[in-house]
Design a protein around this motif. Structure first.
Motif, PDB file in Angstrom:
ATOM      1  N   ARG B 215      53.324  36.516  48.864  1.00 12.24           N
ATOM      2  CA  ARG B 215      51.871  36.480  49.018  1.00 12.24           C
ATOM      3  C   ARG B 215      51.467  37.052  50.372  1.00 12.24           C
ATOM      4  O   ARG B 215      50.495  37.786  50.496  1.00 12.24           O
ATOM      5  CB  ARG B 215      51.347  35.058  48.878  1.00 12.24           C
ATOM      6  CG  ARG B 215      49.858  35.035  48.561  1.00 12.24           C
ATOM      7  CD  ARG B 215      49.288  33.644  48.536  1.00 12.24           C
ATOM      8  NE  ARG B 215      49.532  32.960  49.789  1.00 12.24           N
ATOM      9  CZ  ARG B 215      50.146  31.793  49.900  1.00 12.24           C
ATOM     10  NH1 ARG B 215      50.573  31.176  48.826  1.00 12.24           N
ATOM     11  NH2 ARG B 215      50.326  31.237  51.075  1.00 12.24           N
ATOM     12  N   LEU B 217      53.184  39.260  52.164  1.00 18.68           N
ATOM     13  CA  LEU B 217      53.400  40.711  52.138  1.00 18.68           C
ATOM     14  C   LEU B 217      52.239  41.403  51.453  1.00 18.68           C
ATOM     15  O   LEU B 217      51.723  42.415  51.920  1.00 18.68           O
ATOM     16  CB  LEU B 217      54.710  41.023  51.398  1.00 18.68           C
ATOM     17  CG  LEU B 217      56.001  40.818  52.182  1.00 18.68           C
ATOM     18  CD1 LEU B 217      57.198  41.067  51.274  1.00 18.68           C
ATOM     19  CD2 LEU B 217      56.040  41.754  53.382  1.00 18.68           C
ATOM     20  N   LEU B 218      51.815  40.820  50.331  1.00 14.79           N
ATOM     21  CA  LEU B 218      50.731  41.414  49.553  1.00 14.79           C
ATOM     22  C   LEU B 218      49.434  41.438  50.361  1.00 14.79           C
ATOM     23  O   LEU B 218      48.728  42.454  50.402  1.00 14.79           O
ATOM     24  CB  LEU B 218      50.537  40.602  48.269  1.00 14.79           C
ATOM     25  CG  LEU B 218      49.802  41.297  47.127  1.00 14.79           C
ATOM     26  CD1 LEU B 218      50.548  42.523  46.688  1.00 14.79           C
ATOM     27  CD2 LEU B 218      49.643  40.326  45.960  1.00 14.79           C
ATOM     28  N   LEU B 221      49.639  44.111  52.971  1.00 16.10           N
ATOM     29  CA  LEU B 221      49.476  45.453  52.406  1.00 16.10           C
ATOM     30  C   LEU B 221      48.026  45.736  52.069  1.00 16.10           C
ATOM     31  O   LEU B 221      47.528  46.845  52.298  1.00 16.10           O
ATOM     32  CB  LEU B 221      50.345  45.595  51.149  1.00 16.10           C
ATOM     33  CG  LEU B 221      51.829  45.822  51.401  1.00 16.10           C
ATOM     34  CD1 LEU B 221      52.600  45.799  50.099  1.00 16.10           C
ATOM     35  CD2 LEU B 221      52.042  47.147  52.118  1.00 16.10           C
ATOM     36  N   GLU B 222      47.346  44.717  51.525  1.00 26.18           N
ATOM     37  CA  GLU B 222      45.936  44.923  51.166  1.00 26.18           C
ATOM     38  C   GLU B 222      45.092  45.193  52.397  1.00 26.18           C
ATOM     39  O   GLU B 222      44.228  46.077  52.385  1.00 26.18           O
ATOM     40  CB  GLU B 222      45.410  43.695  50.405  1.00 26.18           C
ATOM     41  CG  GLU B 222      45.685  43.777  48.918  1.00 26.18           C
ATOM     42  CD  GLU B 222      45.524  42.441  48.215  1.00 26.18           C
ATOM     43  OE1 GLU B 222      45.146  41.460  48.874  1.00 26.18           O
ATOM     44  OE2 GLU B 222      45.784  42.403  46.997  1.00 26.18           O
ATOM     45  N   GLU B 224      46.148  46.477  55.134  1.00 23.96           N
ATOM     46  CA  GLU B 224      46.528  47.806  55.592  1.00 23.96           C
ATOM     47  C   GLU B 224      45.753  48.891  54.837  1.00 23.96           C
ATOM     48  O   GLU B 224      45.249  49.840  55.414  1.00 23.96           O
ATOM     49  CB  GLU B 224      48.024  47.979  55.348  1.00 23.96           C
ATOM     50  CG  GLU B 224      48.722  48.902  56.317  1.00 23.96           C
ATOM     51  CD  GLU B 224      50.214  48.816  56.100  1.00 23.96           C
ATOM     52  OE1 GLU B 224      50.720  49.667  55.364  1.00 23.96           O
ATOM     53  OE2 GLU B 224      50.848  47.876  56.618  1.00 23.96           O
ATOM     54  N   ARG B 225      45.642  48.697  53.514  1.00 23.28           N
ATOM     55  CA  ARG B 225      44.970  49.707  52.706  1.00 23.28           C
ATOM     56  C   ARG B 225      43.474  49.754  53.019  1.00 23.28           C
ATOM     57  O   ARG B 225      42.876  50.831  53.047  1.00 23.28           O
ATOM     58  CB  ARG B 225      45.161  49.433  51.218  1.00 23.28           C
ATOM     59  CG  ARG B 225      44.554  50.554  50.387  1.00 23.28           C
ATOM     60  CD  ARG B 225      45.098  50.599  49.013  1.00 23.28           C
ATOM     61  NE  ARG B 225      44.646  49.442  48.255  1.00 23.28           N
ATOM     62  CZ  ARG B 225      44.904  49.284  46.959  1.00 23.28           C
ATOM     63  NH1 ARG B 225      45.609  50.187  46.318  1.00 23.28           N
ATOM     64  NH2 ARG B 225      44.474  48.238  46.312  1.00 23.28           N
TER      65      ARG B 225
ATOM     66  N   LEU C  33      53.343  37.259  41.914  1.00 24.26           N
ATOM     67  CA  LEU C  33      53.202  37.939  43.196  1.00 24.26           C
ATOM     68  C   LEU C  33      54.187  39.093  43.317  1.00 24.26           C
ATOM     69  O   LEU C  33      53.842  40.164  43.827  1.00 24.26           O
ATOM     70  CB  LEU C  33      53.408  36.937  44.333  1.00 24.26           C
ATOM     71  CG  LEU C  33      52.231  35.986  44.547  1.00 24.26           C
ATOM     72  CD1 LEU C  33      52.644  34.808  45.395  1.00 24.26           C
ATOM     73  CD2 LEU C  33      51.080  36.720  45.194  1.00 24.26           C
ATOM     74  N   LEU C  37      53.183  42.894  43.895  1.00 21.01           N
ATOM     75  CA  LEU C  37      53.722  43.605  45.054  1.00 21.01           C
ATOM     76  C   LEU C  37      54.360  44.921  44.622  1.00 21.01           C
ATOM     77  O   LEU C  37      54.139  45.968  45.242  1.00 21.01           O
ATOM     78  CB  LEU C  37      54.762  42.708  45.731  1.00 21.01           C
ATOM     79  CG  LEU C  37      55.067  42.952  47.203  1.00 21.01           C
ATOM     80  CD1 LEU C  37      53.814  42.823  48.027  1.00 21.01           C
ATOM     81  CD2 LEU C  37      56.118  41.961  47.678  1.00 21.01           C
ATOM     82  N   PHE C  40      51.717  47.362  43.633  1.00 17.05           N
ATOM     83  CA  PHE C  40      51.019  47.826  44.824  1.00 17.05           C
ATOM     84  C   PHE C  40      51.829  48.914  45.520  1.00 17.05           C
ATOM     85  O   PHE C  40      51.309  49.963  45.897  1.00 17.05           O
ATOM     86  CB  PHE C  40      50.804  46.645  45.769  1.00 17.05           C
ATOM     87  CG  PHE C  40      49.713  46.875  46.756  1.00 17.05           C
ATOM     88  CD1 PHE C  40      48.449  46.355  46.542  1.00 17.05           C
ATOM     89  CD2 PHE C  40      49.942  47.619  47.908  1.00 17.05           C
ATOM     90  CE1 PHE C  40      47.434  46.565  47.445  1.00 17.05           C
ATOM     91  CE2 PHE C  40      48.928  47.832  48.816  1.00 17.05           C
ATOM     92  CZ  PHE C  40      47.665  47.305  48.587  1.00 17.05           C
TER      93      PHE C  40
END
Lengths: 221, 228, 48
Positions: B215, B217-218, B221-222, B224-225, C33, C37, C40
Motif C-alpha cells: 500500500r 509503495l502504491l 507511486l501515485e 510520483e505520477r 494491492l 501495484l 501501475f
C-alpha cells in the motif's frame, strides 16, 4: 536559568487564559456539571456518598482535565505560533515543562474548587481530611497532566483529536486512577495508604522523566 | 522479493501442520479432574495471551528501531504488528470470559490478568487509531512509535496496580486465585499449541506487513505520477 | 468432549473466526494491492 523559560511559557499561557477566562471557566463549570450528573444518576445517601466520593472526585478530574487538554495548544494554533514557540531559545524539554506547568496550575485551581464543592453538595463531613485529600489529588495530577499534555501534543495534528485523546489517555492513566481512588478511600474509611501513594509517586516520576524526552522526539524535524 | 514470498508460504504451511498436531493432542487430552473439559479452553487462551504480550514486545522493538534508525522497514513491521496483537488480545479476552462462566460462575470477574489484557486491547486499538488519524505518514510513524514506547512503560505499572487492587479487595476464592497451573499429560498440547501460535503470529505478521508495504509503495507511486 | 462442550466449542469457533478472518482479510488486501501495484508499474512503463 532554564526554568525561568519554562516558568515564562506557563505564565504566558495562564495570563492569556485568565484574560479570556476561557479554559479555566469551562473546566470549572464542566466539573460542576459532572457533580450534578452524578447526584442525579446515583442519588447517594450520606454513607454511600462517603464511599463513592474518591471515585467521584477522580472521575470528575479525569473528564475535566480532558476539557483542558483539548485546549493546551489552542493559543498557538489560532496564531500559528507553534513554530515560534519551538524557536524559543530553550531546550525542547523545557518548553514542554512550561506547557505542562500551565496546564498543571489550571487543573490544580479546578481541584481546589472542586473538593469543597463536592463535600458540600454530597454532605460529606470530612473537613479534617481536606488537606490530606487535596494532597492526594495534587500528587495524582502531576502525572496525569504530564501524560495528558504529552498526548495532547501527539494528537495535535490528528483528525478527531479530542476523541483520540480520550481513547489514549483513559487506559494509560488506569494505574493512577486505581491508586488515587484507593488512597483517598483509605483516608476516608481507613486502610493501608502507603503502597498507593508510592504507586502514584512512581507514575509521576516515570511520566515527568519520559514526557520531556518524548516531546523532543515529537517536534524534531 | 519472490524468495521472501516462498518463505512466507513455507511459514504458513508449518503453522498449519503445527496447529493440526496441537489440535489432535487437544482432542485426545484427558479431562482435568477439577475443570473437566473446560481445560481445553486454556489451550487457546494461554497461547493467545502469551502472543498478545509477545506482539507488543515486537511492536516496541520495531518502534524503538524506527525512532533510532528512521528505517521504513521497522515502521512497516510496527504498523502490521498492532492489528496482529489486537487479534490475539481479543481472543484472549473472549476465551477468558467464556472460561470464567463455568469456572467462576460469571462471564467477567475483574480478574487481575484479564483486566490487564483488556487495557492492553484498548491500547492496541488506540495505537491503530492514532496511526490512521494522521495524514502525514512519516509523522504518523514517529508519533505512533512514541505512543508504543509510552505504552510499553505503562503496561508493567498497569499490571502491578491491577494486581494489587484485585488481590487486596477480593477474597482469593473468587477470581483472585487465578488459574490453576497445568501439568502432566495436559502439558504436551499446551506446549505444541504455544509453538503453533508463535508460528501463526509470525505468519499473520508477514501477511499483514506485505499488504502494508504494497500500500505504501502504491501511494508513493501515485504521488510520483501526480507530480510528474 | 463431554462436559462444558458448548463453552469449548464456542472458544474454538471464536478463535477460528478471528484468526482465520484476519488471515483471509489481510491476504485479500495484500493480493489486491499487489495486483494494483503490478498494473501501475506496467502502465508506467508503457506511458512514456
Amino acid at each position: 536559568m532554564m526554568f525561568i523559560a519554562a516558568y515564562r511559557i506557563a505564565w504566558k499561557d495562564m495570563m492569556g487564559d485568565f484574560r479570556r477566562r476561557a479554559t479555566l471557566s469551562s473546566m470549572l463549570f464542566f466539573a460542576v456539571a459532572v457533580l450534578v450528573i452524578f447526584q442525579a444518576a446515583f442519588d447517594p445517601d450520606r454513607a454511600e456518598a462517603r464511599r463513592l466520593l474518591p471515585g467521584l472526585l477522580w472521575v470528575t478530574i479525569l473528564f475535566t482535565s480532558l476539557v483542558g487538554l483539548g485546549r493546551v495548544f489552542q493559543a498557538e494554533e489560532e496564531d500559528g505560533a507553534f513554530e515560534g514557540l519551538l524557536l524559543a531559545p530553550a531546550p525542547r524539554g523545557v518548553i514542554f515543562l512550561g506547557k505542562w506547568l500551565g496546564n498543571l496550575v489550571l487543573t490544580l485551581i479546578v481541584e481546589a474548587g472542586l473538593l469543597p464543592l463536592a463535600f458540600i453538595l454530597f454532605n460529606v463531613e470530612a473537613w479534617d481530611a481536606f488537606f490530606p485529600l487535596l494532597g492526594i489529588l495534587v500528587l495524582g495530577t502531576l502525572g496525569l497532566t504530564a501524560l495528558g499534555v504529552l498526548l495532547a501534543v501527539m494528537t495535535q495534528a490528528a483528525r478527531s483529536r479530542e476523541t483520540l485523546l480520550a481513547l489514549l489517555l483513559l487506559p494509560l492513566v488506569a494505574p493512577l486512577l486505581i491508586a488515587g481512588v484507593q488512597a483517598a478511600s483509605a483516608l476516608l474509611q481507613g486502610g493501608e495508604i502507603g503502597d498507593w501513594l508510592r504507586l502514584m509517586v512512581i507514575f509521576d516520576i516515570v511520566y515527568l522523566a519520559l514526557a520531556p524526552w518524548a516531546f523532543g522526539w515529537l517536534v524534531e524535524e | 522479493m519472490d524468495r521472501f514470498l516462498k518463505l512466507q508460504t513455507l511459514l504458513g504451511v508449518i503453522t498449519l501442520i503445527l496447529l493440526a498436531t496441537g489440535l489432535w493432542f487437544v482432542w485426545n487430552a484427558p479431562a482435568d479432574f477439577q475443570q473437566g473439559g473446560a481445560v481445553r479452553i486454556l489451550f487457546v487462551h494461554v497461547p493467545s495471551a502469551k502472543m498478545a504480550l509477545f506482539a507488543y514486545l515486537v511492536l516496541t522493538l520495531a518502534s524503538v528501531h524506527h525512532l533510532w534508525k528512521k528505517g521504513e522497514g521497522a515502521d512497516i513491521i510496527a504498523e502490521a504488528a498492532a492489528p496482529v496483537g489486537a487479534a490475539f488480545a481479543a481472543v484472549t479476552l473472549a476465551s477468558g470470559s467464556i472460561w470464567g462462566k463455568p469456572m467462576w460462575g460469571t462471564w467477567w470477574a475483574w480478574d487481575a490478568r484479564l483486566t490487564s489484557v483488556l487495557v492492553l486491547f484498548i491500547l492496541y486499538v488506540g495505537i491503530i487509531a492514532m496511526r490512521s488519524a494522521m495524514d502525514d505518514a512519516v509523522r504518523a510513524g514517529r508519533v505512533t512509535a512514541i505512543l508504543v514506547i509510552i505504552g510499553a512503560v505503562d503496561l508493567p505499572i498497569i499490571h502491578f496496580s491491577v494486581q494489587w487492587w484485585r488481590t487486596l479487595h477480593q477474597p482469593a476464592s473468587l477470581g483472585g486465585g487465578g488459574k490453576p497451573s497445568i501439568t502432566g499429560p495436559l502439558l504436551t498440547p499446551l506446549v505444541i499449541m504455544s509453538i503453533a501460535f508463535v508460528a501463526m503470529g509470525a505468519y499473520l505478521l508477514a501477511v499483514k506487513a506485505r499488504a502494508v508495504r504494497d500500500r505504501r509503495l502504491l501511494t508513493a507511486l501515485e504521488v510520483e505520477r501526480e507530480l510528474a | 468432549m463431554s462436559d462444558y462442550a458448548t463453552y469449548v466449542l464456542a472458544v474454538y469457533a471464536i478463535a477460528l473466526g478471528v484468526y482465520g478472518g484476519a488471515w483471509i482479510v489481510w491476504r485479500r488486501e495484500g493480493r489486491r494491492l499487489a495486483t494494483a501495484l503490478e498494473q501501475f508499474r506496467n502502465g508506467q512503463e508503457q506511458a512514456p
